[in-house]
Design a protein around this motif. Structure first.
Motif, PDB file in Angstrom:
ATOM      1  N   LEU A 105       0.826  -1.200   0.000  1.00  0.00           N
ATOM      2  CA  LEU A 105       0.000   0.000   0.000  1.00  0.00           C
ATOM      3  C   LEU A 105       0.866   1.257   0.000  1.00  0.00           C
ATOM      4  O   LEU A 105       0.603   2.216  -0.722  1.00  0.00           O
ATOM      5  N   ARG A 106       1.907   1.244   0.814  1.00  0.00           N
ATOM      6  CA  ARG A 106       2.818   2.392   0.854  1.00  0.00           C
ATOM      7  C   ARG A 106       3.520   2.574  -0.490  1.00  0.00           C
ATOM      8  O   ARG A 106       3.674   3.701  -0.964  1.00  0.00           O
ATOM      9  N   ALA A 107       3.941   1.473  -1.103  1.00  0.00           N
ATOM     10  CA  ALA A 107       4.612   1.552  -2.400  1.00  0.00           C
ATOM     11  C   ALA A 107       3.689   2.161  -3.445  1.00  0.00           C
ATOM     12  O   ALA A 107       4.108   3.001  -4.253  1.00  0.00           O
ATOM     13  N   GLY A 108       2.419   1.770  -3.429  1.00  0.00           N
ATOM     14  CA  GLY A 108       1.457   2.316  -4.390  1.00  0.00           C
ATOM     15  C   GLY A 108       1.246   3.807  -4.189  1.00  0.00           C
ATOM     16  O   GLY A 108       1.197   4.576  -5.163  1.00  0.00           O
ATOM     17  N   LYS A 109       1.141   4.222  -2.938  1.00  0.00           N
ATOM     18  CA  LYS A 109       0.937   5.650  -2.660  1.00  0.00           C
ATOM     19  C   LYS A 109       2.189   6.457  -3.003  1.00  0.00           C
ATOM     20  O   LYS A 109       2.096   7.594  -3.460  1.00  0.00           O
ATOM     21  N   ARG A 110       3.369   5.858  -2.771  1.00  0.00           N
ATOM     22  CA  ARG A 110       4.613   6.534  -3.175  1.00  0.00           C
ATOM     23  C   ARG A 110       4.639   6.738  -4.689  1.00  0.00           C
ATOM     24  O   ARG A 110       4.992   7.814  -5.175  1.00  0.00           O
TER      25      ARG A 110
END
Length: 201
Positions: A105-110
């Motif tokens: 999820l963090r990777a997608g938002k980054r």
């Protein structure tokens, strides 16, 4: 601030932005990127395979904005039938879910925030009038998600929890220190709304 997304041939979207608007969106996206933080192995991991199988945190983040961006998957039990055992079970399920999903999820938002920054950096200024941002269909979806994250972040900082809170924002006096953040929140909401309408057209 004026400006709204309009459809372009091929399924993308375009919006005219002046230099101040470009600067504001870029600054907010950079702040969001810094808040989300780098991946588990940093920005350039030595072993991409190790990063793929890296486990995420099991505890929710302490920052209220990150709590809003990465909420627990399982809500706490409610009602009279709620028990300590049930609450412990919910927390355990949430921790397990977070451990295996939060890194992705963090990777997608980054990536969404980076897409915003890169597309703004690629703009060629058309003088004092600013420039026209043209997005591909994929870029439009990334922008839509990033705008949503930015509004969630700002809304959390402003303690907005429902529509009534939003209505109060319109009546804030100009001298209120929250006013610039409120204006950004409302403006980004207008951009997001017209982008969604463009994608659904």
């Amino acid at each position: 601030m004026p400006g709204h997304f309009e459809p372009i041939p091929g399924g993308g979207a375009a919006v005219a932005l002046d230099e101040v608007e470009i600067s504001i969106i870029r600054s907010l996206a950079v702040q969001l990127l810094e808040l989300i933080g780098p991946g588990p192995g940093g920005d350039a991991p030595d072993d991409p395979l190790a990063e793929l199988f890296a486990e995420g945190p099991s505890e929710p983040p302490s920052d209220p904005v990150l709590q809003r961006l990465f909420p627990d998957a399982y809500g706490g039990p409610g009602g009279e039938e709620a028990t300590v055992d049930k609450a412990d079970e919910q927390r355990a399920h949430s921790a397990e879910f977070r451990r295996f999903t939060e890194n992705d999820l963090r990777a997608g938002k980054r990536e969404d925030a980076l897409a915003v920054i890169r597309s703004l950096d690629a703009l060629t200024s058309a003088g004092e009038g600013g420039a026209v941002l043209k997005l591909s269909p994929e870029g439009s979806v990334r922008w839509m998600r990033a705008l949503n994250d930015l509004r969630l972040a700002i809304g959390t900082r402003l303690d907005i929890t429902d529509e009534e809170d939003t209505d109060l924002l319109y009546r804030l006096p100009d001298e209120d220190p929250r006013k610039p953040m409120v204006m950004a929140y409302l403006w980004l909401g207008g951009l997001q709304e017209t982008l969604v309408e463009t994608l659904m057209a």
